[in-house]
Each structure stands twice: as C-alpha cells, then as structure tokens.
Write a protein that holds these residues in place. Structure first.
Motif, PDB file in Angstrom:
ATOM      1  N   VAL A 180      -0.940   4.701  -1.417  1.00 52.23           N
ATOM      2  CA  VAL A 180      -2.399   4.792  -0.616  1.00 52.23           C
ATOM      3  C   VAL A 180      -2.565   6.023   0.358  1.00 52.23           C
ATOM      4  O   VAL A 180      -3.386   6.549   0.425  1.00 52.23           O
ATOM      5  CB  VAL A 180      -2.849   3.543  -0.255  1.00 52.23           C
ATOM      6  N   VAL A 181      -1.595   6.120   1.035  1.00 54.46           N
ATOM      7  CA  VAL A 181      -1.498   6.980   2.248  1.00 54.46           C
ATOM      8  C   VAL A 181      -1.566   8.401   1.571  1.00 54.46           C
ATOM      9  O   VAL A 181      -2.622   9.253   2.036  1.00 54.46           O
ATOM     10  CB  VAL A 181      -0.227   7.037   3.191  1.00 54.46           C
ATOM     11  N   GLY A 182      -1.049   8.778   0.501  1.00 51.70           N
ATOM     12  CA  GLY A 182      -1.156  10.180  -0.280  1.00 51.70           C
ATOM     13  C   GLY A 182      -2.715  10.179  -0.919  1.00 51.70           C
ATOM     14  O   GLY A 182      -3.294  11.303  -0.653  1.00 51.70           O
ATOM     15  N   GLU A 183      -3.075   9.128  -1.176  1.00 49.32           N
ATOM     16  CA  GLU A 183      -4.605   9.105  -1.892  1.00 49.32           C
ATOM     17  C   GLU A 183      -5.578   9.446  -0.834  1.00 49.32           C
ATOM     18  O   GLU A 183      -6.366  10.360  -1.227  1.00 49.32           O
ATOM     19  CB  GLU A 183      -4.833   7.785  -2.390  1.00 49.32           C
ATOM     20  N   ILE A 184      -5.376   9.054   0.294  1.00 46.17           N
ATOM     21  CA  ILE A 184      -6.203   9.399   1.331  1.00 46.17           C
ATOM     22  C   ILE A 184      -6.186  10.596   1.907  1.00 46.17           C
ATOM     23  O   ILE A 184      -7.256  11.357   2.034  1.00 46.17           O
ATOM     24  CB  ILE A 184      -6.116   8.412   2.426  1.00 46.17           C
ATOM     25  N   VAL A 185      -5.096  11.312   1.692  1.00 49.82           N
ATOM     26  CA  VAL A 185      -4.671  12.723   2.317  1.00 49.82           C
ATOM     27  C   VAL A 185      -5.345  13.615   1.193  1.00 49.82           C
ATOM     28  O   VAL A 185      -5.847  14.670   1.468  1.00 49.82           O
ATOM     29  CB  VAL A 185      -3.262  12.949   2.412  1.00 49.82           C
ATOM     30  N   LYS A 186      -4.993  13.239  -0.076  1.00 48.55           N
ATOM     31  CA  LYS A 186      -5.765  14.097  -1.056  1.00 48.55           C
ATOM     32  C   LYS A 186      -7.215  13.995  -1.163  1.00 48.55           C
ATOM     33  O   LYS A 186      -7.789  15.108  -1.129  1.00 48.55           O
ATOM     34  CB  LYS A 186      -5.216  13.505  -2.458  1.00 48.55           C
ATOM     35  N   LEU A 187      -7.927  12.812  -0.773  1.00 51.80           N
ATOM     36  CA  LEU A 187      -9.218  12.461  -0.740  1.00 51.80           C
ATOM     37  C   LEU A 187      -9.934  13.596   0.189  1.00 51.80           C
ATOM     38  O   LEU A 187     -10.791  14.006  -0.149  1.00 51.80           O
ATOM     39  CB  LEU A 187      -9.536  11.194  -0.804  1.00 51.80           C
ATOM     40  N   CYS A 188      -9.498  13.557   1.401  1.00 54.54           N
ATOM     41  CA  CYS A 188      -9.738  14.194   2.401  1.00 54.54           C
ATOM     42  C   CYS A 188      -9.317  15.657   2.448  1.00 54.54           C
ATOM     43  O   CYS A 188      -9.838  16.204   3.692  1.00 54.54           O
ATOM     44  CB  CYS A 188      -9.476  13.218   3.722  1.00 54.54           C
ATOM     45  N   SER A 189      -8.571  15.943   1.812  1.00 60.96           N
ATOM     46  CA  SER A 189      -8.060  17.520   2.129  1.00 60.96           C
ATOM     47  C   SER A 189      -9.229  18.523   1.838  1.00 60.96           C
ATOM     48  O   SER A 189     -10.480  18.248   1.350  1.00 60.96           O
ATOM     49  CB  SER A 189      -7.295  17.684   0.693  1.00 60.96           C
ATOM     50  N   PHE A 190      -9.112  19.435   2.428  1.00 60.87           N
ATOM     51  CA  PHE A 190     -10.080  20.583   2.498  1.00 60.87           C
ATOM     52  C   PHE A 190     -10.302  21.048   1.185  1.00 60.87           C
ATOM     53  O   PHE A 190     -11.607  21.290   0.648  1.00 60.87           O
ATOM     54  CB  PHE A 190      -9.481  21.790   3.397  1.00 60.87           C
ATOM     55  N   GLU A 191      -9.249  21.144   0.468  1.00 57.85           N
ATOM     56  CA  GLU A 191      -9.507  21.694  -0.954  1.00 57.85           C
ATOM     57  C   GLU A 191     -10.656  20.752  -1.741  1.00 57.85           C
ATOM     58  O   GLU A 191     -11.426  21.177  -2.462  1.00 57.85           O
ATOM     59  CB  GLU A 191      -8.428  21.760  -1.404  1.00 57.85           C
ATOM     60  N   LYS A 192     -10.242  19.423  -1.563  1.00 57.40           N
ATOM     61  CA  LYS A 192     -11.140  18.463  -2.422  1.00 57.40           C
ATOM     62  C   LYS A 192     -12.597  18.190  -1.990  1.00 57.40           C
ATOM     63  O   LYS A 192     -13.469  18.448  -2.617  1.00 57.40           O
ATOM     64  CB  LYS A 192     -10.359  17.000  -2.233  1.00 57.40           C
ATOM     65  N   MET A 193     -12.536  18.384  -0.712  1.00 56.38           N
ATOM     66  CA  MET A 193     -13.890  17.998   0.013  1.00 56.38           C
ATOM     67  C   MET A 193     -14.897  19.547  -0.081  1.00 56.38           C
ATOM     68  O   MET A 193     -16.103  19.319  -0.420  1.00 56.38           O
ATOM     69  CB  MET A 193     -13.793  17.632   1.589  1.00 56.38           C
ATOM     70  N   SER A 194     -14.247  20.575   0.123  1.00 54.54           N
ATOM     71  CA  SER A 194     -15.008  21.718  -0.310  1.00 54.54           C
ATOM     72  C   SER A 194     -15.564  22.051  -1.628  1.00 54.54           C
ATOM     73  O   SER A 194     -16.478  22.808  -1.819  1.00 54.54           O
ATOM     74  CB  SER A 194     -14.173  22.938   0.557  1.00 54.54           C
ATOM     75  N   SER A 195     -14.768  21.452  -2.493  1.00 55.28           N
ATOM     76  CA  SER A 195     -15.084  21.595  -3.890  1.00 55.28           C
ATOM     77  C   SER A 195     -16.170  20.777  -4.519  1.00 55.28           C
ATOM     78  O   SER A 195     -16.722  20.984  -5.438  1.00 55.28           O
ATOM     79  CB  SER A 195     -13.949  21.754  -4.914  1.00 55.28           C
ATOM     80  N   LEU A 196     -16.366  19.744  -3.694  1.00 54.38           N
ATOM     81  CA  LEU A 196     -17.529  18.652  -4.243  1.00 54.38           C
ATOM     82  C   LEU A 196     -18.861  19.319  -4.385  1.00 54.38           C
ATOM     83  O   LEU A 196     -19.294  20.240  -3.508  1.00 54.38           O
ATOM     84  CB  LEU A 196     -17.453  17.444  -3.483  1.00 54.38           C
ATOM     85  N   ASP A 197     -19.619  18.883  -5.306  1.00 57.37           N
ATOM     86  CA  ASP A 197     -21.010  19.632  -5.549  1.00 57.37           C
ATOM     87  C   ASP A 197     -21.849  19.336  -4.171  1.00 57.37           C
ATOM     88  O   ASP A 197     -22.724  20.100  -3.926  1.00 57.37           O
ATOM     89  CB  ASP A 197     -21.711  18.887  -6.794  1.00 57.37           C
ATOM     90  N   VAL A 198     -21.761  18.074  -3.478  1.00 57.27           N
ATOM     91  CA  VAL A 198     -22.499  17.660  -2.386  1.00 57.27           C
ATOM     92  C   VAL A 198     -22.240  18.485  -1.240  1.00 57.27           C
ATOM     93  O   VAL A 198     -23.179  18.772  -0.395  1.00 57.27           O
ATOM     94  CB  VAL A 198     -22.156  16.149  -2.118  1.00 57.27           C
TER      95      VAL A 198
ATOM     96  N   GLU B  97       0.757  -1.400  -0.025  1.00 54.74           N
ATOM     97  CA  GLU B  97      -0.021  -0.097   0.005  1.00 54.74           C
ATOM     98  C   GLU B  97       0.896   1.303   0.197  1.00 54.74           C
ATOM     99  O   GLU B  97       0.495   2.351  -0.636  1.00 54.74           O
ATOM    100  CB  GLU B  97      -0.884  -0.074   1.085  1.00 54.74           C
ATOM    101  N   GLU B  98       1.912   1.228   0.649  1.00 56.23           N
ATOM    102  CA  GLU B  98       2.853   2.400   0.817  1.00 56.23           C
ATOM    103  C   GLU B  98       3.345   2.638  -0.516  1.00 56.23           C
ATOM    104  O   GLU B  98       3.467   3.786  -1.019  1.00 56.23           O
ATOM    105  CB  GLU B  98       3.954   2.235   1.797  1.00 56.23           C
ATOM    106  N   ASN B  99       3.711   1.520  -1.197  1.00 56.04           N
ATOM    107  CA  ASN B  99       4.330   1.653  -2.827  1.00 56.04           C
ATOM    108  C   ASN B  99       3.329   2.172  -3.617  1.00 56.04           C
ATOM    109  O   ASN B  99       3.831   2.920  -4.522  1.00 56.04           O
ATOM    110  CB  ASN B  99       4.964   0.175  -3.106  1.00 56.04           C
ATOM    111  N   LYS B 100       2.186   1.849  -3.306  1.00 53.63           N
ATOM    112  CA  LYS B 100       1.192   2.198  -4.305  1.00 53.63           C
ATOM    113  C   LYS B 100       0.544   3.635  -3.973  1.00 53.63           C
ATOM    114  O   LYS B 100      -0.262   4.200  -4.884  1.00 53.63           O
ATOM    115  CB  LYS B 100       0.037   1.402  -4.146  1.00 53.63           C
TER     116      LYS B 100
END
Length: 337
Positions: free
Chosen positions: A265-283, A260-263
C-alpha cells in the motif's frame, strides 16, 4: 475515513454581525499597511511581519475571529511553491486509503484543488467560515498561512490541530515562484524578469514571505511540539518517499498495518502521488482557467526536480541566497545543505 470531494460553489452566504465586523475591520486596516508590487497580483501588503495578498489577510482575520478547530483537524501547510500539490496528494491518499481503490482513485480524476481546500482562499471567497464548518471530519485543509499568524487556539496548549509542513531549498523555491508567476500574471502585465524576482525574494518580498521566517515558524514549532507539527524538507521526501509516507501516517494516528505493508500500500501511494503520474493526468494537463479560478490545474506542474536552480541562477545569485539562508537559519539546527 472518507473526506468528500470539495466542489467550487458560487453560493453566497448571508453574513451575520460577527462576519460584518471582521470585514469592516479588514476594510479599515488594509489602507494603513505598507505595500509592495506583487509577483502575479498587483500588490502585496505587509501584515504582522509577512507579505500577503489582500485575500490572504482577510482570510487570516476571518480564521482568527470565526474558525472553530476540531480534534481531528489536519492542516497541510507550505510556503508557496514548496511541493504543495505533492504534499496535499500524499496526505489525502494516506488518510483516505481505506475509502478508495487505487485503480479508481479521486486523484486520478479530480484536481487537488477540488480534493482539499485552501483555507484562507475559501474563507475569503465565501466571506465566512461556513464552507469549512460544513466539511465532514476529519477535515484535511491546506494553507500557506505562516504559523505565527494562526490564532492560539490552533497552535497553543491543548490545541487539537495537527500540522504537516513541507519546505524546500530557497533557490528552487525562487525559480519555481518565478516560473509560476509568469504563467499566471494578467496578460496586460509584462513578464516578471528573473532579476526582479531575485531581488524581491532576497528582500523577503514574496507571497507569504519572507520565506525564511515562514519556514522557521514551523521548524521551531516542530521542535517545541513534535506531536503537533511534523516538518519535512522536499529534498528528503524525494530521496525517501516511502519512509516519509510511513512517518506521516504514524503522525496522523493511522499507521500502516503489517497487512498493508505486505500488500504494498505504501508503494501504491508513492506511485499514485508521484510527479510523473499526477502531471500526466488529463485533469492536470487541461487549461482550466475561469473567472472563479484564474489559475489552471496545469500551472501547478513544471518539473518537480531538486536543484533545478542550477539551470537558471548565476553563481553569484546562488551564493547570495546561500549567504542569506545561512544567516537566517544560524543557530536553529535547520539547513538546506
């Protein structure tokens, strides 16, 4: 480990004698409690040292009388406006990382309110613990309940519950609470001034306040039982989100594998849950207020910044809050500097 989406329900449960007794005790207790003006609700009540809404007190009483913890329960806890939405998203994505593809993740389509229930709110709303009892394990549950107000079966001895707690510099908490309160106050009420909010906050009169007592309850528990309570500061998570995500995963018994580290995954979670990402979602940009949910998804997102207080508080206000904080935290090993 899949946690199903939690959708709002209007289903009424038939309350048995045990629940009826709890409601009767609540109805008898509430008029006897000290009251103060709330920030966005009409009243706060002082209950066992904390200022709480009526629904919060009822929810706590129902938890005490009827909630049955499980060995896999995960409690995501905060004082209001301390990064609750962010922490819920991080824990949800960590626990369910094998169940969803990051390109088509529930957090990209559903509100955090639908993915993780607020314990005291949903128990109060249904009048029973039936909704929570029906959740599949592992139950990942959000709460603002102070640590000392949980029943001992959730906090003492061989308690199966694990708590992940996030706190924040009280100056930023005050500013965030003030902004939030003016978003959700009923239209018939005048706006809450910053001076009013400041004085109330300093006196400990805010939702789940005093703020410092709420923080210290979880801080001391994390020192006494580090295997049960994981304590974070918002500022530290902002500085090192990758390290915090790894720490949460280890604490919950689901550490990231080398693969998972090599893939990444940690960075994907950080990006998915970032303020910038979440606040920009339509929902999370739509106004979703209705009778059952008077608070819109968009109300939970403002700036997500550290030290935004400098744009709002006078030097005198900041100095007074710092003095209170230093006094309250003296000798505890915790600080916000």
């Amino acid at each position: 480990m899949e946690t199903p989406l939690i959708l709002p329900t209007d289903k009424q449960v038939e309350l048995d004698e045990g629940y009826q007794k709890t409601h009767k005790n609540f109805d008898e207790l509430l008029p006897t409690l000290p009251t103060r003006k709330g920030w966005w609700m009409h009243q706060l009540f002082q209950y066992q040292g904390f200022w709480l809404s009526a629904f919060g007190i009822r929810g706590i009483m129902l938890v005490h009388d009827h909630f049955k913890p499980r060995p896999t329960d995960i409690i995501v806890a905060t004082s209001p406006k301390c990064g609750t939405t962010w922490l819920k998203a991080l824990v949800f994505s960590i626990i369910n990382r094998d169940s969803y593809d990051f390109s088509d993740h529930p957090l990209s389509k559903a509100s955090h309110q639908d993915l993780m229930i607020l314990l005291e709110l949903h128990i109060h709303g249904s009048g029973s613990t039936s909704l929570v009892d029906g959740l599949a394990s592992p139950r990942v549950i959000s709460t603002h309940i102070p640590y000392s107000l949980f029943p001992e079966r959730m906090t003492e001895g061989s308690s199966p519950c694990r708590f992940v707690y996030l706190c924040r510099d009280p100056k930023d908490v005050l500013v965030s609470k003030w902004h939030f309160s003016n978003k959700v106050r009923p239209e018939e009420l005048p706006p809450l001034t910053l001076d009013e909010a400041f004085e109330s906050f300093c006196q400990g009169v805010s939702h789940e306040g005093p703020f410092w007592d709420h923080v210290l309850g979880y801080w001391k528990a994390s020192l006494e039982s580090p295997e049960k309570v994981l304590f974070f500061k918002y500022e530290d998570v902002k500085k090192q989100p990758w390290g915090c995500v790894r720490k949460v995963a280890e604490f919950l018994g689901v550490p990231f594998s080398e693969e998972e580290e090599n893939k990444g995954v940690v960075g994907e979670i950080v990006k998915l849950c970032s303020f910038e990402k979440m606040s920009s979602l339509d929902v999370n940009k739509r106004d979703t207020r209705n009778r059952e949910r008077p608070v819109s998804n968009s109300d939970f997102f403002r700036k997500g910044e550290v030290r935004d207080w400098v744009n709002h508080l006078s030097p005198q206000m900041a100095e007074k809050l710092d003095q209170i904080t230093e006094q309250k935290l003296q000798g505890t090993g915790l600080s916000f500097h």
